[in-house]
Scaffold this motif. Structure first.
Motif, PDB file in Angstrom:
ATOM      1  N   ALA A 116     -26.888  51.562  15.278  1.00 45.10           N
ATOM      2  CA  ALA A 116     -26.138  52.364  13.994  1.00 45.10           C
ATOM      3  C   ALA A 116     -25.821  53.815  14.625  1.00 45.10           C
ATOM      4  N   LEU A 117     -24.537  53.729  14.699  1.00 47.06           N
ATOM      5  CA  LEU A 117     -23.790  55.011  15.463  1.00 47.06           C
ATOM      6  C   LEU A 117     -22.686  55.445  14.545  1.00 47.06           C
ATOM      7  N   ASN A 118     -22.527  56.771  14.394  1.00 45.12           N
ATOM      8  CA  ASN A 118     -21.853  57.417  13.370  1.00 45.12           C
ATOM      9  C   ASN A 118     -21.840  56.636  12.166  1.00 45.12           C
ATOM     10  N   TYR A 119     -23.237  56.440  11.834  1.00 45.62           N
ATOM     11  CA  TYR A 119     -23.391  55.501  10.686  1.00 45.62           C
ATOM     12  C   TYR A 119     -24.069  56.274   9.469  1.00 45.62           C
TER      13      TYR A 119
ATOM     14  N   ASN B 282     -28.852  41.861  29.444  1.00 45.22           N
ATOM     15  CA  ASN B 282     -28.522  40.402  30.105  1.00 45.22           C
ATOM     16  C   ASN B 282     -29.467  39.750  30.641  1.00 45.22           C
ATOM     17  N   GLU B 283     -30.470  40.241  31.268  1.00 49.75           N
ATOM     18  CA  GLU B 283     -31.783  39.676  31.779  1.00 49.75           C
ATOM     19  C   GLU B 283     -32.658  39.201  30.709  1.00 49.75           C
ATOM     20  N   ASN B 284     -32.587  39.935  29.480  1.00 51.21           N
ATOM     21  CA  ASN B 284     -33.406  39.792  28.459  1.00 51.21           C
ATOM     22  C   ASN B 284     -32.876  38.942  27.416  1.00 51.21           C
ATOM     23  N   ASN B 285     -31.465  38.518  27.775  1.00 44.73           N
ATOM     24  CA  ASN B 285     -30.501  37.818  26.770  1.00 44.73           C
ATOM     25  C   ASN B 285     -30.405  38.501  25.558  1.00 44.73           C
ATOM     26  N   ILE B 286     -30.277  39.765  25.442  1.00 41.63           N
ATOM     27  CA  ILE B 286     -29.795  40.788  24.219  1.00 41.63           C
ATOM     28  C   ILE B 286     -28.610  40.963  24.133  1.00 41.63           C
ATOM     29  N   LYS B 287     -28.033  40.619  23.114  1.00 38.79           N
ATOM     30  CA  LYS B 287     -26.733  40.914  22.602  1.00 38.79           C
ATOM     31  C   LYS B 287     -26.556  42.349  21.849  1.00 38.79           C
ATOM     32  N   LEU B 288     -25.826  43.047  22.204  1.00 38.83           N
ATOM     33  CA  LEU B 288     -25.390  44.405  21.864  1.00 38.83           C
ATOM     34  C   LEU B 288     -24.462  44.247  20.826  1.00 38.83           C
ATOM     35  N   ILE B 289     -24.364  45.049  19.570  1.00 42.92           N
ATOM     36  CA  ILE B 289     -23.497  45.250  18.821  1.00 42.92           C
ATOM     37  C   ILE B 289     -23.749  46.401  18.015  1.00 42.92           C
ATOM     38  N   SER B 290     -22.642  46.863  17.058  1.00 42.79           N
ATOM     39  CA  SER B 290     -23.073  48.277  16.340  1.00 42.79           C
ATOM     40  C   SER B 290     -22.573  48.107  15.027  1.00 42.79           C
ATOM     41  N   ILE B 291     -22.825  49.285  14.322  1.00 44.76           N
ATOM     42  CA  ILE B 291     -22.392  49.341  12.679  1.00 44.76           C
ATOM     43  C   ILE B 291     -22.310  50.799  12.823  1.00 44.76           C
ATOM     44  N   GLY B 292     -21.306  51.069  12.068  1.00 43.54           N
ATOM     45  CA  GLY B 292     -21.035  52.619  11.934  1.00 43.54           C
ATOM     46  C   GLY B 292     -19.727  52.758  12.209  1.00 43.54           C
ATOM     47  N   ASP B 293     -18.944  54.149  12.173  1.00 43.75           N
ATOM     48  CA  ASP B 293     -17.559  54.451  12.298  1.00 43.75           C
ATOM     49  C   ASP B 293     -17.365  54.738  13.654  1.00 43.75           C
ATOM     50  N   ILE B 294     -17.379  53.694  14.460  1.00 50.37           N
ATOM     51  CA  ILE B 294     -17.396  53.957  16.079  1.00 50.37           C
ATOM     52  C   ILE B 294     -16.235  54.547  16.584  1.00 50.37           C
ATOM     53  N   SER B 295     -15.209  54.224  15.951  1.00 51.95           N
ATOM     54  CA  SER B 295     -13.882  54.622  16.535  1.00 51.95           C
ATOM     55  C   SER B 295     -13.677  56.168  16.567  1.00 51.95           C
ATOM     56  N   LYS B 296     -14.554  56.830  15.746  1.00 47.28           N
ATOM     57  CA  LYS B 296     -14.715  58.415  15.806  1.00 47.28           C
ATOM     58  C   LYS B 296     -15.731  58.995  16.733  1.00 47.28           C
ATOM     59  N   LEU B 297     -16.384  58.126  17.727  1.00 48.23           N
ATOM     60  CA  LEU B 297     -17.255  58.543  18.514  1.00 48.23           C
ATOM     61  C   LEU B 297     -16.193  59.338  19.786  1.00 48.23           C
ATOM     62  N   PRO B 298     -16.658  60.013  20.694  1.00 50.67           N
ATOM     63  CA  PRO B 298     -15.836  60.473  21.672  1.00 50.67           C
ATOM     64  C   PRO B 298     -15.386  59.353  22.625  1.00 50.67           C
ATOM     65  N   ALA B 299     -14.186  59.433  22.993  1.00 48.37           N
ATOM     66  CA  ALA B 299     -13.408  58.252  23.769  1.00 48.37           C
ATOM     67  C   ALA B 299     -14.620  57.644  25.002  1.00 48.37           C
ATOM     68  N   LYS B 300     -14.977  58.657  25.648  1.00 49.50           N
ATOM     69  CA  LYS B 300     -15.796  58.063  26.794  1.00 49.50           C
ATOM     70  C   LYS B 300     -17.136  57.238  25.935  1.00 49.50           C
ATOM     71  N   SER B 301     -17.925  57.731  24.995  1.00 53.89           N
ATOM     72  CA  SER B 301     -19.045  56.859  24.556  1.00 53.89           C
ATOM     73  C   SER B 301     -18.193  55.731  23.925  1.00 53.89           C
ATOM     74  N   TYR B 302     -16.960  55.753  22.906  1.00 50.19           N
ATOM     75  CA  TYR B 302     -16.695  54.651  22.383  1.00 50.19           C
ATOM     76  C   TYR B 302     -16.403  53.293  23.522  1.00 50.19           C
ATOM     77  N   LYS B 303     -15.791  53.884  24.679  1.00 53.94           N
ATOM     78  CA  LYS B 303     -15.502  52.903  25.574  1.00 53.94           C
ATOM     79  C   LYS B 303     -16.655  52.364  26.189  1.00 53.94           C
TER      80      LYS B 303
END
Ligand code: IPE
Ligand code: IPE
Ligand code: MG
Length: 249
Positions: free
Chosen positions: A138-141, A97-118
């Protein structure tokens, strides 16, 4: 000599840089430590490169953090990587947030462990209003997974009569990939000396410049990032044309 930011032409910056962060395991081995030690130290490089990209005014940075093929690694390593993801996102959100960076992801993220997904969704939510660099994890991508999904999606559209097979063109395919809103990377960096793509952004890198460095990811610093950009800026991108045609556009 270390590459310096002053050697970068600010008018010729790539808008999107994609990175294959590789060599954590070998770096750890070199230090006589377990592989997880390498992953932990790789986080510092993620921070450095994200900050460098944001400072330079680069619009998109995509980091390959976990491939679909990486599920074949030992369970203990997968667990460590997924734990590190949670820890890092939670810890770094305020810096993003300090660096005005927006986080997004690509990949099949719903298959990540629940904690990581959350944790990932929380990170995405908390940074969604930032307008500077977009940091894409790029996660589970894997690219073949992404392209297969896109083909499936378009096949359904045809079946349901929403599009005609003749409507399918490069633009429509790009617009139905995970990266629909992201321009193709002009530059792809892979660390650790390996010279392969490992199922990363296959469609999107059709005309990317490839840059390979022997530096292991945990040793990768801003200066290495600048070096890659300077190298990129000294290349001639011809897109099928000949050199003499380029100045005429
Ligand atoms: C890259 O480093 C990190 C991930 C793939 C998650 P590696 O873990 O592949 O390190 P090496 O290639 O074994 O050295
Ligand atoms: C590619 O690295 C995946 C990530 C960086 C997340 P790998 O280390 O898994 O690639 P290969 O299997 O050696 O090609
Ligand atoms: Mg590797």
């Amino acid at each position: 000599m270390a590459a310096d930011i002053s050697n970068i032409d600010k008018n010729k910056l790539p808008s999107h840089i994609a990175v294959i962060m590789d060599g954590n395991g070998r770096w750890a081995k070199m230090h006589g430590k377990p592989r997880v030690f390498g992953h932990k130290n790789g986080v510092k490089s993620v921070r450095e490169v994200s900050e460098a990209a944001a400072e330079l005014g680069i619009k998109y940075l995509t980091l390959y953090a976990f491939s679909t093929e990486n599920w074949s690694r030992p369970a203990i390593e997968i667990a460590a990587l997924m734990g590190l993801l949670v820890e890092t996102i939670r810890k770094e959100v305020s810096t993003l947030n300090e660096n005005n960076i927006k986080l997004i992801s690509i990949g099949d993220i719903s298959k990540l462990p629940a904690k990581s997904y959350k944790a990932l969704l929380e990170g995405i939510e908390k940074t969604k209003n930032n307008t500077g660099l977009t940091l894409i994890l790029a996660l589970n991508y894997s690219s073949r997974w992404e392209i297969t999904n896109t083909v499936k999606k378009l096949a359904h559209e045809v079946k349901e009569g929403r599009i005609d097979p003749e409507d399918i063109n490069e633009h429509l395919i790009s617009a139905n990939l995970n990266t629909a809103t992201i321009p193709d990377p002009e530059l792809l960096i892979r660390t650790s000396g390996e010279q392969r793509i490992s199922n990363y952004l296959l469609w999107q890198i059709a005309y990317s410049e490839l840059y390979f460095t022997n530096v292991y990811w945990p040793d990768f610093r801003k200066t290495h990032f600048y070096e890659a950009i300077i190298n990129f800026q000294n290349r001639e991108r011809r897109f099928g044309k000949i050199s003499e045609q380029l100045s005429k556009g």
